[in-house]
Scaffold this motif. Structure first.
Motif, PDB file in Angstrom:
ATOM      1  N   THR A   1       0.781  -1.037  -0.074  1.00 22.75           N
ATOM      2  CA  THR A   1      -0.082  -0.088  -0.204  1.00 22.75           C
ATOM      3  C   THR A   1       0.844   1.251   0.077  1.00 22.75           C
ATOM      4  N   TYR A   2       0.502   2.300  -0.606  1.00 17.88           N
ATOM      5  CA  TYR A   2       0.999   3.500  -0.657  1.00 17.88           C
ATOM      6  C   TYR A   2       0.026   4.716  -0.053  1.00 17.88           C
ATOM      7  N   THR A   3       0.235   5.256   1.098  1.00 16.80           N
ATOM      8  CA  THR A   3      -0.499   6.323   1.792  1.00 16.80           C
ATOM      9  C   THR A   3       0.327   7.327   1.837  1.00 16.80           C
ATOM     10  N   TRP A   4      -0.588   8.805   1.595  1.00 17.31           N
ATOM     11  CA  TRP A   4       0.030   9.879   1.774  1.00 17.31           C
ATOM     12  C   TRP A   4      -0.561  10.966   2.750  1.00 17.31           C
ATOM     13  N   ASP A   5       0.167  11.794   3.086  1.00 10.51           N
ATOM     14  CA  ASP A   5      -0.181  13.015   3.946  1.00 10.51           C
ATOM     15  C   ASP A   5       0.224  14.353   3.222  1.00 10.51           C
ATOM     16  N   GLU A   6      -0.629  14.876   2.254  1.00 11.10           N
ATOM     17  CA  GLU A   6      -0.320  15.868   1.397  1.00 11.10           C
ATOM     18  C   GLU A   6      -0.208  17.252   2.231  1.00 11.10           C
ATOM     19  N   ALA A   7      -0.813  17.502   3.198  1.00 10.29           N
ATOM     20  CA  ALA A   7      -0.556  18.633   4.207  1.00 10.29           C
ATOM     21  C   ALA A   7       0.794  18.650   4.731  1.00 10.29           C
ATOM     22  N   ARG A   8       1.589  17.541   4.935  1.00 10.68           N
ATOM     23  CA  ARG A   8       2.859  17.453   5.583  1.00 10.68           C
ATOM     24  C   ARG A   8       4.000  16.961   4.686  1.00 10.68           C
ATOM     25  N   ASN A   9       3.446  16.815   3.555  1.00 11.55           N
ATOM     26  CA  ASN A   9       4.498  16.190   2.437  1.00 11.55           C
ATOM     27  C   ASN A   9       5.205  15.051   2.757  1.00 11.55           C
ATOM     28  N   ILE A  10       4.297  13.949   3.374  1.00 13.31           N
ATOM     29  CA  ILE A  10       5.006  12.745   3.826  1.00 13.31           C
ATOM     30  C   ILE A  10       4.290  11.680   3.118  1.00 13.31           C
ATOM     31  N   THR A  11       5.111  10.664   2.835  1.00 14.02           N
ATOM     32  CA  THR A  11       4.121   9.330   2.393  1.00 14.02           C
ATOM     33  C   THR A  11       4.799   8.086   3.100  1.00 14.02           C
ATOM     34  N   LEU A  12       3.971   7.184   2.950  1.00 14.80           N
ATOM     35  CA  LEU A  12       4.374   5.806   3.606  1.00 14.80           C
ATOM     36  C   LEU A  12       4.087   4.571   2.652  1.00 14.80           C
ATOM     37  N   TYR A  13       5.070   3.729   2.195  1.00  9.87           N
ATOM     38  CA  TYR A  13       5.214   2.786   1.480  1.00  9.87           C
ATOM     39  C   TYR A  13       5.372   1.591   2.199  1.00  9.87           C
ATOM     40  N   GLU A  14       4.459   0.366   2.070  1.00  6.49           N
ATOM     41  CA  GLU A  14       4.713  -0.721   2.674  1.00  6.49           C
ATOM     42  C   GLU A  14       4.463  -1.649   1.811  1.00  6.49           C
ATOM     43  N   THR A  15       5.490  -2.979   1.850  1.00  3.78           N
ATOM     44  CA  THR A  15       4.908  -3.952   1.218  1.00  3.78           C
ATOM     45  C   THR A  15       5.337  -5.330   1.880  1.00  3.78           C
ATOM     46  N   SER A  16       4.657  -6.490   1.767  1.00  4.64           N
ATOM     47  CA  SER A  16       5.098  -7.780   2.243  1.00  4.64           C
ATOM     48  C   SER A  16       5.204  -8.767   1.073  1.00  4.64           C
ATOM     49  N   SER A  17       6.461  -9.472   1.181  1.00  6.46           N
ATOM     50  CA  SER A  17       6.551 -10.596  -0.112  1.00  6.46           C
ATOM     51  C   SER A  17       6.280 -11.870   0.312  1.00  6.46           C
TER      52      SER A  17
END
Length: 212
Positions: free
Chosen positions: A137-153
């Protein structure tokens, strides 16, 4: 002996392909109990474009597939559902890949995705290729210019990447910095750590090509 050598080589490629990156200073209390980061990488690049141009491509799902496919071994990117997720506290301290979706109109936007990494052990001998399936999943906080990328293989590797954007040069350019945190099998950690930073830097050094 040849079998042992091949096995060792195969293990090495699995490590370098599936384990990507863990800043042990990050808060642990927001991680699932079974997430024990044991490798890391920190890197940043400057893109000679304003934040208003860079963030939509690297900070949202608009350019998600393009920046993942900059990795030479990545293919078959597919977007899944787009939803949103509520977070207690800051996004960079969260772990939201498996969290329940928030009601419409709430939370941070989140894009589900999947792709494949193919590691060629010996060129031309495709039956030796190591194929890794990743869901994330890719999640973002545009107000603070931060994103979170998470994967599981399917190789027992979990990766968590926090990306930050900062205007520089009076707004003419953007600094993009990343901290990647990952967990892989204990015996694979030494090789993973040595390979993670090289792979991370190589991919980030290609980000500028998305704006040319």
């Amino acid at each position: 002996m040849k079998f042992l050598a091949a096995s060792a080589l195969l293990s090495s490629f699995i490590l370098s392909a599936n384990c990507r990156v863990v800043d042990l200073s990050l808060r642990q209390d927001s991680y699932p109990a079974d997430f024990k980061p044991n490798f890391d990488s920190v890197f940043s690049v400057v893109i000679q474009k304003p934040l208003s141009t860079v963030f939509p491509i690297l900070g949202t799902n608009q350019g998600l597939g393009a920046h993942i496919l900059l990795e030479s071994i990545a293919s078959d990117f597919e977007e899944g559902a787009a939803d949103s997720v509520n977070v207690d506290g800051n996004l960079e301290d969260a772990f939201v890949r498996t969290a329940a979706a928030a009601p419409a109109g709430q939370g941070f936007p989140r894009q589900h995705f999947s792709y494949i990494e193919t590691i060629k052990i010996i060129p031309g001998l495709s039956f030796l290729d190591v194929v890794v399936h990743l869901d994330g999943t890719y999640t973002w906080d545009e107000a603070r210019n931060i994103t979170l990328y998470e994967t599981s293989s399917d190789k027992s590797v979990v990766v968590r990447k926090v990306r930050r954007f900062e205007e520089i040069d009076g707004g003419a350019a953007t600094n993009v910095s990343e901290i990647i945190n990952g967990q892989c099998p204990f015996l694979e950690q030494p090789i993973t750590q040595s390979q993670a930073r090289t792979a991370h830097q190589a991919q980030m050094n290609l980000y500028h090509t998305l704006f040319e």
